[in-house]
Design a protein around this motif. Sequence first.
Motif, PDB file in Angstrom:
ATOM      1  N   SER A  42       0.820  -1.199   0.000  1.00  0.00           N
ATOM      2  CA  SER A  42       0.000   0.000   0.000  1.00  0.00           C
ATOM      3  C   SER A  42       0.871   1.273   0.000  1.00  0.00           C
ATOM      4  O   SER A  42       0.603   2.218  -0.750  1.00  0.00           O
ATOM      5  CB  SER A  42      -0.936  -0.110   1.201  1.00  0.00           C
ATOM      6  OG  SER A  42      -1.324   1.110   1.627  1.00  0.00           O
ATOM      7  N   ASP A  43       1.958   1.274   0.789  1.00  0.00           N
ATOM      8  CA  ASP A  43       2.843   2.452   0.787  1.00  0.00           C
ATOM      9  C   ASP A  43       3.491   2.647  -0.575  1.00  0.00           C
ATOM     10  O   ASP A  43       3.719   3.782  -1.006  1.00  0.00           O
ATOM     11  CB  ASP A  43       3.944   2.295   1.854  1.00  0.00           C
ATOM     12  CG  ASP A  43       3.414   2.635   3.237  1.00  0.00           C
ATOM     13  OD1 ASP A  43       2.329   3.239   3.321  1.00  0.00           O
ATOM     14  OD2 ASP A  43       4.080   2.275   4.227  1.00  0.00           O
ATOM     15  N   CYS A  46       0.923   3.842  -3.278  1.00  0.00           N
ATOM     16  CA  CYS A  46       0.475   5.221  -3.006  1.00  0.00           C
ATOM     17  C   CYS A  46       1.605   6.235  -3.118  1.00  0.00           C
ATOM     18  O   CYS A  46       1.377   7.436  -2.910  1.00  0.00           O
ATOM     19  CB  CYS A  46      -0.154   5.297  -1.623  1.00  0.00           C
ATOM     20  SG  CYS A  46      -1.676   4.357  -1.559  1.00  0.00           S
ATOM     21  N   ARG A  48       4.192   6.590  -1.184  1.00  0.00           N
ATOM     22  CA  ARG A  48       4.772   7.031   0.095  1.00  0.00           C
ATOM     23  C   ARG A  48       6.139   6.407   0.305  1.00  0.00           C
ATOM     24  O   ARG A  48       6.965   6.906   1.026  1.00  0.00           O
ATOM     25  CB  ARG A  48       3.850   6.627   1.267  1.00  0.00           C
ATOM     26  CG  ARG A  48       2.528   7.364   1.291  1.00  0.00           C
ATOM     27  CD  ARG A  48       1.751   7.078   2.560  1.00  0.00           C
ATOM     28  NE  ARG A  48       1.261   5.707   2.591  1.00  0.00           N
ATOM     29  CZ  ARG A  48       0.024   5.356   2.251  1.00  0.00           C
ATOM     30  NH1 ARG A  48      -0.841   6.261   1.863  1.00  0.00           N
ATOM     31  NH2 ARG A  48      -0.356   4.090   2.302  1.00  0.00           N
ATOM     32  N   HIS A 185      -5.699   8.209  -5.755  1.00  0.00           N
ATOM     33  CA  HIS A 185      -5.749   7.246  -4.645  1.00  0.00           C
ATOM     34  C   HIS A 185      -4.562   6.292  -4.616  1.00  0.00           C
ATOM     35  O   HIS A 185      -4.214   5.772  -3.564  1.00  0.00           O
ATOM     36  CB  HIS A 185      -7.052   6.444  -4.717  1.00  0.00           C
ATOM     37  CG  HIS A 185      -8.251   7.331  -4.781  1.00  0.00           C
ATOM     38  ND1 HIS A 185      -8.780   7.929  -3.670  1.00  0.00           N
ATOM     39  CD2 HIS A 185      -8.969   7.791  -5.843  1.00  0.00           C
ATOM     40  CE1 HIS A 185      -9.799   8.695  -4.029  1.00  0.00           C
ATOM     41  NE2 HIS A 185      -9.936   8.629  -5.342  1.00  0.00           N
ATOM     42  N   ALA A 186      -3.983   6.007  -5.755  1.00  0.00           N
ATOM     43  CA  ALA A 186      -2.821   5.114  -5.817  1.00  0.00           C
ATOM     44  C   ALA A 186      -1.847   5.730  -6.833  1.00  0.00           C
ATOM     45  O   ALA A 186      -1.627   5.200  -7.919  1.00  0.00           O
ATOM     46  CB  ALA A 186      -3.262   3.720  -6.260  1.00  0.00           C
ATOM     47  N   LYS A 205      -0.417  15.593  -8.008  1.00  0.00           N
ATOM     48  CA  LYS A 205      -1.404  14.670  -8.590  1.00  0.00           C
ATOM     49  C   LYS A 205      -2.231  15.374  -9.679  1.00  0.00           C
ATOM     50  O   LYS A 205      -2.476  14.799 -10.744  1.00  0.00           O
ATOM     51  CB  LYS A 205      -2.322  14.135  -7.489  1.00  0.00           C
ATOM     52  CG  LYS A 205      -1.609  13.146  -6.557  1.00  0.00           C
ATOM     53  CD  LYS A 205      -2.614  12.430  -5.695  1.00  0.00           C
ATOM     54  CE  LYS A 205      -2.458  12.739  -4.244  1.00  0.00           C
ATOM     55  NZ  LYS A 205      -3.383  12.051  -3.362  1.00  0.00           N
ATOM     56  N   LEU A 330      -9.819   0.296  -3.683  1.00  0.00           N
ATOM     57  CA  LEU A 330      -8.783   1.280  -3.328  1.00  0.00           C
ATOM     58  C   LEU A 330      -9.286   2.543  -2.636  1.00  0.00           C
ATOM     59  O   LEU A 330      -8.528   3.453  -2.382  1.00  0.00           O
ATOM     60  CB  LEU A 330      -7.910   1.644  -4.541  1.00  0.00           C
ATOM     61  CG  LEU A 330      -6.982   0.542  -5.060  1.00  0.00           C
ATOM     62  CD1 LEU A 330      -6.329   0.975  -6.371  1.00  0.00           C
ATOM     63  CD2 LEU A 330      -5.891   0.160  -4.085  1.00  0.00           C
TER      64      LEU A 330
END
Length: 475
Positions: A42-43, A46, A48, A185-186, A205, A330
């Motif tokens: 997930s990190d 996304c 991060r 979102h991703a 974004k 998501l």
Amino acid sequence: MGLQKNFLWGGASAANQCEGGIFEGGRGLANVDVCPAGTDRSDVICGRRKMLAMDQEHTYPAAEAVDFYHHFREDIRLLGELGVQVYRMSIGWTRIFPNGDEEEPNEAGLAFYEEVFKECRKYRIKPLVTISHFDCPIGLIKKYGGWRSRKMIECYLRLCRTLFTRYKDYVTHWLNFNEINMILHAPFMGAGLCFEPGENEEAVKYQAAHHELVAGALAVKMAHEINPENKVGCMFAAGSAYPYTCKPEDVWEALLTDQENYFFVDVQARGYYPSYAVKRLKKRGIWPEMEPEDLDVLKSAPVDFISFSYYNSRCIAAPGSGGEQAEGNLFQSARNPYLTFSEWGWPIDPLGLRITLNQVYDRYQKPLFIVENGLGAMDTPDENGEIHDNYRIDYLREHIRAMKAAVEEDGVELMGYTSWAPIDLISAGSGEMKKRYGFIYVDKQEDGSGTLARSRKDSFYWYQKVIETNGEELG
Ligand code: BG6
């Protein structure tokens, strides 16, 4: 009554989730290859946690996936037997341009997809090709930071020109970007974005989104010029936002959530930035940088049709209220107490599909195409190796009923339906193999073991009948 005769029934997949063979045929590395399974996924998806290479610490089930790269003849034969009329698939960008910015394409990659299209033709299956399904070359991420850079437009258009020209005789239906709203979102998976500490992520974004929107419009224009028969659609992750209660604050928040999603389609289908986006992006100081011609470009090339994925509706509460959260494609949202949930916690809401179809059609009055819908579930073969997936049949039956009602009773113009995904593949959200969607089971297990043998689940015979009867017999 009934669906129109040329309604297109089919199945949908994505290169990075089914092909495998990531080091074969001269293919280069892409963002989707370096997203590991497990808790760090997930990190990474996304943006991060910056991972631009595979490492020893993590596992990457998509590297082999279900090996469509070597099994495509068998797989397409099975799709032929299933009776599908359309196969939605995507191109692995790095099979064609391994680094993303070469002057000349990689012939081995082009030849691979040509074989896939020839095989489809054998069974009278029409390909619907997603040009980029969560796919961005690592070379372009290292060099330009992914879609944050305007340079991406040129690289993407080189890919488009190559595909439109080479496959002119095979493909007339295209989608420019998969789930374009997933940038929000991703962002690493959706647009190759990683963030630096302290950076205004929203600004990055929306800048990346602007580049994709311009690139997408130029792709529509180019597709029409190269072959007037070409039809290009946009594609977004849909699912109407329901207010958690009739409290006006909840209704308002739900409206904002819908607008955040529709923003992309507003631009791609109508050809201009909607006034709410102009006001809000400017107010927040994140209005993207543009070239003088950009707004004209957007205006000049709206998409021919609108496609979307639908897995679930969402339930939105005003900040600070709304109770428990539910999972979803998501996005998280408030848990809707009137719905049941899948094993992965996604709401199940067939009527929500009818609602979404009506809302999208009311808003745009363009032909629609449902290009993803399905149930991710664990399948366990019985002692004879058979899979009795009634849960999947139930899910699909109810969604198809709702879809038919939208067409037959509400007058929504719908081109077709491709379920996700006819053959088991790797999950995009979780990177798992055990989250299966297929009518066709693949013997590939979570730990990487398995023979890769294909077998038909009960849902295979059910869907075959649905297609054969143009949706009249739903069992
Ligand atoms: C959509 C994607 O978001 O949902 C697919 O376009 C994805 O790539 C599908 O596989 C289902 O999501 P998941 O996370 O269950 O694979």
